[in-house]
Each structure stands twice: as C-alpha cells, then as structure tokens.
Design an enzyme around this catalytic site. Structure first.
Site, short mmCIF file in Angstrom:
data_model
loop_
_atom_site.label_atom_id
_atom_site.label_comp_id
_atom_site.label_asym_id
_atom_site.label_seq_id
_atom_site.Cartn_x
_atom_site.Cartn_y
_atom_site.Cartn_z
CB SER A 1 -5.59 -0.07 14.15
OG SER A 1 -6.61 0.94 14.66
CG ASN B 1 -1.09 2.93 -4.04
OD1 ASN B 1 -1.10 1.69 -3.31
ND2 ASN B 1 -2.17 3.37 -4.19
CE1 TYR C 1 -8.95 -1.12 9.65
CE2 TYR C 1 -9.57 -0.09 11.50
CZ TYR C 1 -8.54 -0.33 10.46
OH TYR C 1 -7.50 0.45 10.54
N GLY D 1 0.74 -1.12 -0.16
CA GLY D 1 -0.17 0.04 -0.08
C GLY D 1 0.63 1.06 0.09
N GLY E 1 -1.77 7.12 1.09
CA GLY E 1 -2.04 7.43 2.61
C GLY E 1 -0.68 7.10 3.19
CB ILE E 2 -0.11 5.54 6.55
CG1 ILE E 2 -0.90 6.43 7.51
CG2 ILE E 2 1.33 5.25 7.58
CD1 ILE E 2 -1.72 6.06 8.55
N GLY E 3 1.01 4.60 3.79
CA GLY E 3 2.02 3.67 3.33
C GLY E 3 3.01 4.56 2.30
N1 NAP Z 1 -5.52 6.36 9.01
C1 NAP Z 1 -5.41 6.05 10.41
O1 NAP Z 1 -5.92 6.85 11.16
C2 NAP Z 1 -5.12 4.74 10.70
C3 NAP Z 1 -5.42 4.49 11.89
C4 NAP Z 1 -5.02 3.17 12.49
C5 NAP Z 1 -4.19 2.19 11.60
N2 NAP Z 1 -4.31 2.59 10.30
C6 NAP Z 1 -3.52 1.61 9.47
O2 NAP Z 1 -2.48 2.05 8.70
C7 NAP Z 1 -2.50 1.50 7.24
C8 NAP Z 1 -2.68 2.45 6.29
O3 NAP Z 1 -4.03 3.33 6.43
P1 NAP Z 1 -4.29 4.64 5.64
O4 NAP Z 1 -5.17 5.54 6.33
O5 NAP Z 1 -3.22 5.22 5.13
O6 NAP Z 1 -5.09 3.98 4.41
P2 NAP Z 1 -5.27 4.69 3.02
O7 NAP Z 1 -5.33 5.72 2.76
O8 NAP Z 1 -7.09 4.07 2.69
O9 NAP Z 1 -4.47 3.63 2.01
C9 NAP Z 1 -4.56 2.03 2.15
C10 NAP Z 1 -3.82 1.55 1.25
O10 NAP Z 1 -3.82 0.11 1.08
C11 NAP Z 1 -3.89 -0.25 -0.38
N3 NAP Z 1 -4.76 -1.61 -0.41
C12 NAP Z 1 -6.04 -1.77 -0.25
N4 NAP Z 1 -6.46 -2.96 -0.63
C13 NAP Z 1 -5.43 -3.64 -1.23
C14 NAP Z 1 -5.15 -4.74 -1.81
N5 NAP Z 1 -6.09 -5.57 -1.96
N6 NAP Z 1 -3.81 -5.00 -2.21
C15 NAP Z 1 -2.97 -4.20 -2.08
N7 NAP Z 1 -3.00 -2.74 -1.53
C16 NAP Z 1 -4.33 -2.75 -0.95
C17 NAP Z 1 -4.64 0.80 -0.92
O11 NAP Z 1 -4.54 0.90 -2.29
P3 NAP Z 1 -5.39 1.34 -3.48
O12 NAP Z 1 -5.13 2.90 -3.44
O13 NAP Z 1 -5.38 0.59 -4.59
O14 NAP Z 1 -6.66 1.18 -2.73
C18 NAP Z 1 -3.80 1.74 -0.39
O15 NAP Z 1 -2.58 2.00 -1.00
C19 NAP Z 1 -3.89 0.50 7.28
O16 NAP Z 1 -3.22 -0.73 7.59
C20 NAP Z 1 -4.79 0.95 8.35
O17 NAP Z 1 -5.48 -0.16 9.01
C21 NAP Z 1 -4.56 3.72 9.94
#
Ligand code: NAP
Length: 330
Positions: free
Chosen positions: A167, A40, A192, A38, A42-44
């Site tokens: 999380s 591409n 989730y 991931g 958000g956090i990744g």
């Molecule tokens: N944001 C928060 O406040 C928060 C809090 C606690 C934990 N987290 C954790 O932090 C991590 C990143 O969160 P985020 O907020 O940055 O999320 P995000 O912006 O929604 O980004 C999610 C990433 O995961 C990828 N992804 C989803 N399904 C996939 C698949 N089948 N195969 C490969 N890649 C896939 C997405 O790719 P696409 O662009 O192709 O969809 C995107 O790159 C997650 O594990 C989340 O549970 C986040």
C-alpha cells in the site's frame, strides 16, 4: 518527436519488440494455476477475474464459502469457460493454514497473490484467535506462514511468483520492531500502515533470500494505488455501485480509481514475463491511478537489517519459516 517518427525508428531497430503491456489484452496462460487470497471481494476479486480471463485455473482463497461461490459465479458470467475454484482459507487462524494448503488440489502453483487484508479505522485493538493484533496478524503473519506451506508447490513450478499486495500507506510509516503488534500504543491507521510495510519488507526480503538460495521462485511487490468501491464496476452480488454512488465518487476519479483498475499492477506483477523479483509495481499517475509501471523502492522498505529482524520475529510469532530454496519437508 511525432508518433510517425517514433514508429519508423522502432520499425528500423533490429531488436525484437515486446508489445507494450495492455491491461485489456493479457497473455494466454491456460497451463498456469494461481491462488489469490481474498479473491472473493474487492481488488482480489478483480485480480482473480483478470487472471481467469487468461485461461488459467484460479483458486479463490476465502474464509467464506458463500462469498467465494458468488465470486466464482460472477467470474464465470464475465469470463466464459473460466476455471475458478474455492480454497477455504482463514489467514487469521495460523494453525489452519497447513491444512488449507493440503486441500489445494494441484501439482504446482505458478503464483500466489497475497491480497487479502483487514483495515480497521477505529479502536478498540482487536486480536486474532491466536492472540495477534488483527491487522498485523492477518495481513503479515498470515501471509508469512502461508508462504511457508505453499513453498513445495511454488518450487515445483518452473518460475513461480509470490506477489505481495502492499500500500502507498506504507511510505509514510516505519516499523516499531520492539512493538510489532501495537500492544503499547495502538492507533488503527498507523497499525494498518505498518502491517502493509511489514508485508512489503517481507516481499523484498523474501526475494533476497530466494536469490541467495538459487531458487526458481521470485517475489514481487505490487500496490493498487487508491481504489474506491464507488469507482468500481458492479459485479452483483459481489459488489454493486449505485448510480448515485458513482456520481458522488466522480470527483475522486481525478486522484484515485476503482478496484478493477487497482488490480492491474497486481496482475502485471503476476503475469508479465519482463517483471523481475524484488521489483515494486503500482499505478502510473501520482502512484494512485492508471496503467501499471515499475516504481523505485523506497529505502525504508528495502532495508535489509530491518527486514532480517522482522523475519526473525515473524518466525518466532508463527512458529514457521518460509524457505523456498530448500524444499521444506511436508
Ligand atoms: N482499496 C485500496 O485503496 C487499497 C489501497 C492500498 C492497498 N490496498 C490493499 O489491497 C488489498 C485488497 O484491498 P481491498 O480494498 O480489495 O479490500 P476489501 O474489499 O476489504 O477485501 C479484503 C479481502 O480480504 C479478505 N480477508 C480479510 N480477512 C481475511 C482472513 N482472515 N482470511 C482470508 N481472507 C480475509 C476479505 O474476505 P471477507 O470478504 O471474508 O472479509 C476480502 O476478500 C489489501 O491487502 C489492502 O491492504 C487497498
């Protein structure tokens, strides 16, 4: 104690001083290779950008070549000379993962960051093409199976890490070992949170198994606290925050942060030589924002009996077992 007395007592100590971790001054890692699932968005994305700034080669694990290309371009524009690559990776398609790792053109991998995640807010319950509940299947089973296929590359590095992004949401739930895929009672937010708990329990169990096997690989869990898009710096076309969104997001900044800062504990868990397997890293302030620090692991996340049952079920559901002590034949 005044700051001057602090520094004089530190200076008089004969023990070598490790400089405090600075999220803006990361160690040079030009000889390392990292994979960020991931990467591409958000956090990744920010994990990848920060890792690329160390000089490392960073692979963006992404199912979408266009998004990965935009992310790589953005990283290169912020980090001159960044070495960024795309690995086509769909965690929701378990049978594709072995082939994806075959395309990872490296001799060894110094860390994989299990960051990609799906969070659904509303019903209906959805499934992967493999027939697994979408969040448990992608977040947990996908990374579980990916770890198996990456095992030889991780074992080939001198001291590789598996960094699992968990999380805070996992603190308040427990796994239902009789219904891991929420087939009976589907509530999206709980499903989730349980998928994140499964990932974290896996991260701690993996480390216990690695230690028992005498592996050079370690497993660390990190979480970003609360990370909002509205508090995230713009990286067009990957992500844009308008002035209005930023303004409306400001009150939230008392409690949470943006995704650039959300990446900090993950990056520290990946890079800091003082980090140990089995630790959990998160933000300092209310565990929601700020500089990274190591946290006490809640008992339910480290429950070895629950983790063993989850491990066995995950082997059955994926048809593979991650084992980094004995190199699995490929
Ligand atoms: N944001 C928060 O406040 C928060 C809090 C606690 C934990 N987290 C954790 O932090 C991590 C990143 O969160 P985020 O907020 O940055 O999320 P995000 O912006 O929604 O980004 C999610 C990433 O995961 C990828 N992804 C989803 N399904 C996939 C698949 N089948 N195969 C490969 N890649 C896939 C997405 O790719 P696409 O662009 O192709 O969809 C995107 O790159 C997650 O594990 C989340 O549970 C986040």
């Amino acid at each position: 104690m005044s700051s001057s007395s602090t520094s004089s007592s530190m200076a008089s100590s004969s023990a070598p001083q490790t400089p405090p971790w600075d999220v803006h001054r990361l160690p040079a890692c030009a000889d390392r290779t990292f994979l960020v699932t991931g990467g591409n968005a958000g956090i990744g994305y920010f994990v990848a950008e920060q890792l690329a700034a160390t000089g490392a080669v960073v692979w963006l694990g992404s199912r979408d070549a266009r998004k990965a290309g935009a992310a790589a371009d953005s990283i290169r524009s912020h980090v001159p000379g960044a070495r960024v690559r795309h690995l086509r990776l769909d965690l929701a398609d378990l049978s594709s993962l072995e082939g994806a790792v075959d395309r990872l053109d490296v001799e060894r991998l110094d860390a994989v960051v299990h960051n990609a995640g799906v969070a659904l807010d509303d019903p209906p319950r959805r499934e992967t093409g493999d027939g697994h509940e979408l969040m448990f299947g992608t977040n947990h089973l996908g990374h579980f199976a990916l770890t198996r296929w990456l095992a030889p590359l991780l074992s080939a590095a001198p001291a590789a890490r598996v960094v699992t992004v968990g999380s805070f949401a996992a603190r308040s739930v427990r796994l239902d070992l009789d219904d891991l895929e929420s087939a009976g009672d589907y509530r999206p937010k709980r499903t989730y949170s349980r998928s994140k708990l499964a990932q974290m329990a896996f991260g701690f169990e993996l480390d216990r198994r690695l230690r028992a096997a005498g592996s050079t690989v370690s497993s660390v869990v990190a979480h970003p606290g609360g990370a909002l898009d509205s508090l995230t710096p713009s990286r067009p076309p990957v992500h844009t925050t308008t002035a209005g969104e930023r303004l409306r997001g400001l009150p939230a900044a008392l409690m949470v942060q943006g995704k650039e800062a959300g990446a900090w504990p993950v990056v520290r868990a990946t890079l800091d030589p003082d980090v140990r397997g089995g630790q959990m890293w998160g933000p300092r302030v209310f565990r929601m924002r700020g500089a990274p620090r190591s946290e006490r692991v809640p008992a339910h996340m480290a429950d070895a009996a629950v983790a063993a049952r989850l491990w066995a079920a995950s082997c059955e559901l994926t048809g593979v077992e991650p084992h980094l002590g004995l190199l699995p034949a490929r």
